[in-house]
Scaffold this motif. Structure first.
Motif, PDB file in Angstrom:
ATOM      1  N   THR A  42       0.835  -1.209   0.000  1.00 11.23           N
ATOM      2  CA  THR A  42       0.000   0.000   0.000  1.00 11.23           C
ATOM      3  C   THR A  42       0.866   1.254   0.000  1.00 11.23           C
ATOM      4  OG1 THR A  42      -1.763  -1.168   1.181  1.00 11.23           O
ATOM      5  CG2 THR A  42      -1.810   1.244   1.239  1.00 11.23           C
ATOM      6  N   LEU A  43       1.926   1.261   0.805  1.00  7.95           N
ATOM      7  CA  LEU A  43       2.833   2.402   0.834  1.00  7.95           C
ATOM      8  C   LEU A  43       3.458   2.629  -0.537  1.00  7.95           C
ATOM      9  CD1 LEU A  43       4.433   4.633   2.224  1.00  7.95           C
ATOM     10  CD2 LEU A  43       6.052   2.892   3.032  1.00  7.95           C
ATOM     11  N   VAL A  44       3.913   1.557  -1.177  1.00  8.15           N
ATOM     12  CA  VAL A  44       4.534   1.670  -2.492  1.00  8.15           C
ATOM     13  C   VAL A  44       3.528   2.197  -3.509  1.00  8.15           C
ATOM     14  CG1 VAL A  44       5.407   0.280  -4.409  1.00  8.15           C
ATOM     15  CG2 VAL A  44       6.339  -0.043  -2.121  1.00  8.15           C
ATOM     16  N   LYS A  45       2.293   1.731  -3.444  1.00  6.91           N
ATOM     17  CA  LYS A  45       1.269   2.193  -4.393  1.00  6.91           C
ATOM     18  C   LYS A  45       0.977   3.680  -4.208  1.00  6.91           C
ATOM     19  CE  LYS A  45      -0.985  -2.303  -4.922  1.00  6.91           C
ATOM     20  NZ  LYS A  45      -2.176  -3.125  -4.565  1.00  6.91           N
ATOM     21  N   ILE A  46       1.021   4.161  -2.975  1.00  8.75           N
ATOM     22  CA  ILE A  46       0.808   5.593  -2.742  1.00  8.75           C
ATOM     23  C   ILE A  46       1.984   6.398  -3.285  1.00  8.75           C
ATOM     24  CG2 ILE A  46       0.691   7.349  -0.943  1.00  8.75           C
ATOM     25  CD1 ILE A  46      -0.964   5.378   0.720  1.00  8.75           C
ATOM     26  N   LEU A  47       3.206   5.934  -3.013  1.00  8.28           N
ATOM     27  CA  LEU A  47       4.389   6.671  -3.467  1.00  8.28           C
ATOM     28  C   LEU A  47       4.501   6.702  -4.983  1.00  8.28           C
ATOM     29  CD1 LEU A  47       7.114   5.474  -0.915  1.00  8.28           C
ATOM     30  CD2 LEU A  47       5.685   7.519  -0.826  1.00  8.28           C
ATOM     31  N   SER A  48       3.934   5.707  -5.656  1.00  7.32           N
ATOM     32  CA  SER A  48       4.045   5.641  -7.116  1.00  7.32           C
ATOM     33  C   SER A  48       2.777   6.091  -7.829  1.00  7.32           C
ATOM     34  CB  SER A  48       4.384   4.208  -7.545  1.00  7.32           C
ATOM     35  OG  SER A  48       3.404   3.292  -7.078  1.00  7.32           O
ATOM     36  N   GLY A  49       1.796   6.614  -7.083  1.00 11.24           N
ATOM     37  CA  GLY A  49       0.615   7.199  -7.705  1.00 11.24           C
ATOM     38  C   GLY A  49      -0.494   6.240  -8.044  1.00 11.24           C
ATOM     39  N   VAL A  50      -0.374   4.973  -7.661  1.00 12.92           N
ATOM     40  CA  VAL A  50      -1.411   3.994  -7.983  1.00 12.92           C
ATOM     41  C   VAL A  50      -2.617   4.138  -7.053  1.00 12.92           C
ATOM     42  CG1 VAL A  50      -1.917   1.519  -8.158  1.00 12.92           C
ATOM     43  CG2 VAL A  50       0.305   2.402  -8.892  1.00 12.92           C
ATOM     44  N   VAL A  51      -2.363   4.487  -5.781  1.00 12.92           N
ATOM     45  CA  VAL A  51      -3.409   4.618  -4.768  1.00 12.92           C
ATOM     46  C   VAL A  51      -3.279   5.979  -4.107  1.00 12.92           C
ATOM     47  CG1 VAL A  51      -4.160   3.768  -2.502  1.00 12.92           C
ATOM     48  CG2 VAL A  51      -3.642   2.147  -4.332  1.00 12.92           C
ATOM     49  N   ARG A  52      -4.411   6.576  -3.764  1.00  5.47           N
ATOM     50  CA  ARG A  52      -4.396   7.860  -3.053  1.00  5.47           C
ATOM     51  C   ARG A  52      -4.642   7.615  -1.566  1.00  5.47           C
ATOM     52  NH1 ARG A  52      -7.040  12.869  -6.390  1.00  5.47           N
ATOM     53  NH2 ARG A  52      -5.730  12.668  -8.253  1.00  5.47           N
ATOM     54  N   PRO A  53      -3.866   8.272  -0.713  1.00  4.14           N
ATOM     55  CA  PRO A  53      -4.059   8.082   0.735  1.00  4.14           C
ATOM     56  C   PRO A  53      -5.278   8.842   1.226  1.00  4.14           C
ATOM     57  CG  PRO A  53      -2.363   9.723   0.343  1.00  4.14           C
ATOM     58  CD  PRO A  53      -2.759   9.205  -1.007  1.00  4.14           C
ATOM     59  N   GLU A  54      -5.799   8.412   2.365  1.00  4.36           N
ATOM     60  CA  GLU A  54      -6.907   9.128   3.003  1.00  4.36           C
ATOM     61  C   GLU A  54      -6.398  10.229   3.927  1.00  4.36           C
ATOM     62  OE1 GLU A  54      -8.879   5.914   4.927  1.00  4.36           O
ATOM     63  OE2 GLU A  54      -9.086   4.809   3.052  1.00  4.36           O
ATOM     64  N   GLY A  55      -5.128  10.168   4.266  1.00  6.95           N
ATOM     65  CA  GLY A  55      -4.521  11.193   5.100  1.00  6.95           C
ATOM     66  C   GLY A  55      -3.024  11.179   4.908  1.00  6.95           C
ATOM     67  N   GLY A  56      -2.371  12.277   5.278  1.00  3.28           N
ATOM     68  CA  GLY A  56      -0.920  12.356   5.147  1.00  3.28           C
ATOM     69  C   GLY A  56      -0.491  13.083   3.889  1.00  3.28           C
ATOM     70  N   THR A  57       0.810  13.266   3.754  1.00  3.03           N
ATOM     71  CA  THR A  57       1.361  14.034   2.629  1.00  3.03           C
ATOM     72  C   THR A  57       2.565  13.322   2.022  1.00  3.03           C
ATOM     73  OG1 THR A  57       2.845  15.285   4.096  1.00  3.03           O
ATOM     74  CG2 THR A  57       0.651  16.226   3.668  1.00  3.03           C
ATOM     75  N   VAL A  58       2.839  13.659   0.765  1.00  2.68           N
ATOM     76  CA  VAL A  58       4.040  13.199   0.063  1.00  2.68           C
ATOM     77  C   VAL A  58       4.705  14.421  -0.542  1.00  2.68           C
ATOM     78  CG1 VAL A  58       4.975  11.758  -1.775  1.00  2.68           C
ATOM     79  CG2 VAL A  58       2.996  10.957  -0.463  1.00  2.68           C
ATOM     80  N   GLU A  59       6.020  14.545  -0.319  1.00  2.00           N
ATOM     81  CA  GLU A  59       6.789  15.651  -0.887  1.00  2.00           C
ATOM     82  C   GLU A  59       7.910  15.099  -1.754  1.00  2.00           C
ATOM     83  OE1 GLU A  59       8.263  18.098   2.218  1.00  2.00           O
ATOM     84  OE2 GLU A  59       6.287  18.820   2.865  1.00  2.00           O
ATOM     85  N   LEU A  60       8.120  15.755  -2.891  1.00  2.00           N
ATOM     86  CA  LEU A  60       9.204  15.412  -3.804  1.00  2.00           C
ATOM     87  C   LEU A  60      10.072  16.646  -3.988  1.00  2.00           C
ATOM     88  CD1 LEU A  60      10.391  13.232  -5.716  1.00  2.00           C
ATOM     89  CD2 LEU A  60       8.952  14.205  -7.531  1.00  2.00           C
ATOM     90  N   ASP A  61      11.347  16.520  -3.639  1.00  2.00           N
ATOM     91  CA  ASP A  61      12.264  17.670  -3.696  1.00  2.00           C
ATOM     92  C   ASP A  61      11.743  18.855  -2.887  1.00  2.00           C
ATOM     93  OD1 ASP A  61      14.487  16.803  -5.018  1.00  2.00           O
ATOM     94  OD2 ASP A  61      13.798  17.383  -6.998  1.00  2.00           O
ATOM     95  N   GLY A  62      11.090  18.577  -1.755  1.00  2.00           N
ATOM     96  CA  GLY A  62      10.631  19.629  -0.869  1.00  2.00           C
ATOM     97  C   GLY A  62       9.293  20.239  -1.218  1.00  2.00           C
ATOM     98  N   ALA A  63       8.686  19.812  -2.341  1.00  2.00           N
ATOM     99  CA  ALA A  63       7.396  20.374  -2.757  1.00  2.00           C
ATOM    100  C   ALA A  63       6.312  19.313  -2.641  1.00  2.00           C
ATOM    101  CB  ALA A  63       7.471  20.878  -4.192  1.00  2.00           C
TER     102      ALA A  63
END
Length: 502
Positions: A42-63
């Protein structure tokens, strides 16, 4: 490079992630480990855009980022190589490497440019397939490496490798480990998921452990984490040092051991086997080992009716020869593949439909229209016996990899086979599920069933088998048993053929 914080995801009433965070730095290999069902996928799917989380954030290069899908994530520099192969088997090697945005010249796809771009990456991975070969005809290990090559051709900043060596022989796995370290040295952030813990300790810079949807070991330096403490963090209890006691006895016991269940006599399959003779008795676990293309997998295909001998015979318990895979099933042959999604399960069907599919549809048990309640009850009993985390009416696609593999075993247990043919049966499962599956195999052998197993994991063959038959170039070059059945001896026999014939 990439930071996830406070990620939450539920599937129905099941909490897959509960406030999970992870930070990936440029220039490092960050390993993610945990039991099947711990939340890794599930974590991998969120980080790669396959699944959207119900809470929390993801940042790439600080954005902050919110990927629409996997293609959007790849365009932003996050590439993934999934545990479950995503190759297009009807397309060629080049078409698989450039599924989107293939290089063009004068408006037309340029195969010359595709080959130029792909050549150095293929060479680095030690892969040299014919560029116009259909990918479905390639060995599983080559398809796995091909997926990695496709991800690298996207020139990612973050590379997620989900069980990248699960289908690879030892030499290819070692080569990939070296490539992974070089990629990190070039400044990539690599997230490395593997159930091979020794491999994790060799490759990773840092390690994060998930258990039951939570982080229990956050980004610890790999040099400071011992193997035992890693297993303890995964399982929530100390590792048991009982491998020797749990290993199969070197001699099968019981009256069933006197009966030959499978016999190959001078079998030749053009291009795959040459004059191969071997037997497996009831109650015996016989391993088949060899390098890629050596013929050990062809033996499994011959027993399952997937490969017809040009000469020689294959005999099953009733003395007949399998004419096709379906015919082999009716004769009591079970085939468990590590490719559980491609060959093991109907992912869109409920577990009870998967588990009863062979006994009902393949063997005709229970009549044309058996009562659904009986099928469901029977399936539930198998799930409870194998400790599968998932309701009997859950879709197979909703289970973790380890639980899916247990469901494959449940399907064949319901069919009550006389012969089990296992092809990398614990591929991509965690250390706990691996031990449970081994216990199932030993239990079936103790009931008098014959087991033939091929595995890319030499430790698995040594741990499970009464003897291991080694093949090279389609011929048997030796048999290892007793005190000689060790990983070094097995590796030597596979690579040099120095084992004494048995």
């Amino acid at each position: 490079m990439l930071v996830a914080s406070g990620l939450v995801k539920h599937y129905g009433g099941v909490t897959a992630l509960d406030g999970v965070g992870i930070a990936l730095d440029a220039g490092e290999v960050h390993a993610l480990v945990g039991e099947n069902g711990a939340g890794k996928s599930t974590l991998v799917k969120i980080l790669s855009g396959v699944v959207r989380p119900e809470g929390g954030t993801v940042e790439l290069d600080g954005a902050p980022v919110r990927f629409a899908d996997a293609r959007h994530a790849a365009a932003q520099g996050v590439a993934i190589v999934s545990q479950e192969l995503m190759t297009y088997d009807d397309l060629t090697v080049l078409e698989n490497l450039f599924p989107y945005g293939a290089p063009r010249r004068r408006g037309l796809v340029s195969t010359r440019e595709m080959r130029r771009l792909a050549a150095p990456v293929l060479a680095e991975l030690g892969l040299d397939p014919p560029p116009h070969a259909k990918v479905g005809a390639l060995p599983l290990a080559d398809r796995q490496l091909l997926e990695i090559c496709r991800a690298l051709l996207q020139d990612p900043r973050v590379l997620i490798l989900d069980e990248p060596t699960s289908a690879l022989p030892r030499d290819a796995a070692a080569r990939l480990a070296a490539v992974t370290r070089r990629l990190a040295g070039r400044g990539l952030a690599v997230l490395y998921i593997s159930h091979f813990l020794e491999e994790v300790m060799r490759v990773a810079t840092r390690v994060t452990v998930l258990r039951d949807g939570r982080v229990v070991l956050p980004g610890a330096p790999a040099a400071d984490v011992g193997l035992d403490s890693l297993v303890t963090a995964m399982l929530g209890q100390p590792a048991r040092h009982a491998a020797a006691a749990a290993a199969a006895p070197r001699r099968p016991g019981g009256a069933a051991a006197a009966r030959t269940a499978v016999a190959l006599a001078s079998v030749t399959v053009p291009g795959r086997l040459r004059d191969v003779s071997l037997t497996a008795a009831g109650g015996e676990i016989v391993g088949l080992a060899g390098l890629q293309g050596s013929g050990h997998l062809a033996v499994l295909d011959a027993v399952c009716g997937r490969a017809r001998p040009a000469s020689g015979t294959v005999r099953l318990p009733d003395g007949r020869s399998p004419r096709s895979p379906r015919h082999a099933v009716t004769m009591g042959v079970a085939y468990v593949s590590g490719d559980r999604k491609g060959r093991g399960l109907m992912l869109d069907k409920a577990l009870w439909e998967n588990i009863t599919s062979v006994s009902w549809l393949g063997q005709g048990r229970g009549g044309v229209m058996p009562r659904r309640s009986r099928l469901v009850a029977r399936s539930r009993a198998h799930l409870e016996r194998l400790r599968v985390r998932g309701g009997v009416r859950a879709r197979a696609s909703e289970l973790s990899g380890g639980n899916q593999q247990k469901a494959v075993f449940a399907k064949w247990l319901d069919a009550d086979p006389a012969v089990l043919v296992l092809d990398d049966p614990t591929r991509g499962v965690d250390v706990g599920a691996r031990g449970e599956l081994h216990g199932i195999v030993r239990g079936l052998a103790a009931e008098g069933k014959a087991v033939l197993i091929a595995s890319s994991d030499l430790a698995e063959l040594v741990e499970l088998c009464h003897r291991v038959v080694v093949l090279q170039h389609g011929r048997i070059v030796g048999t290892l048993a007793g005190d000689r059945l060790t990983e070094p001896e097995l590796s030597l026999a596979m690579n040099a053929g120095f084992a004494d014939p048995g």
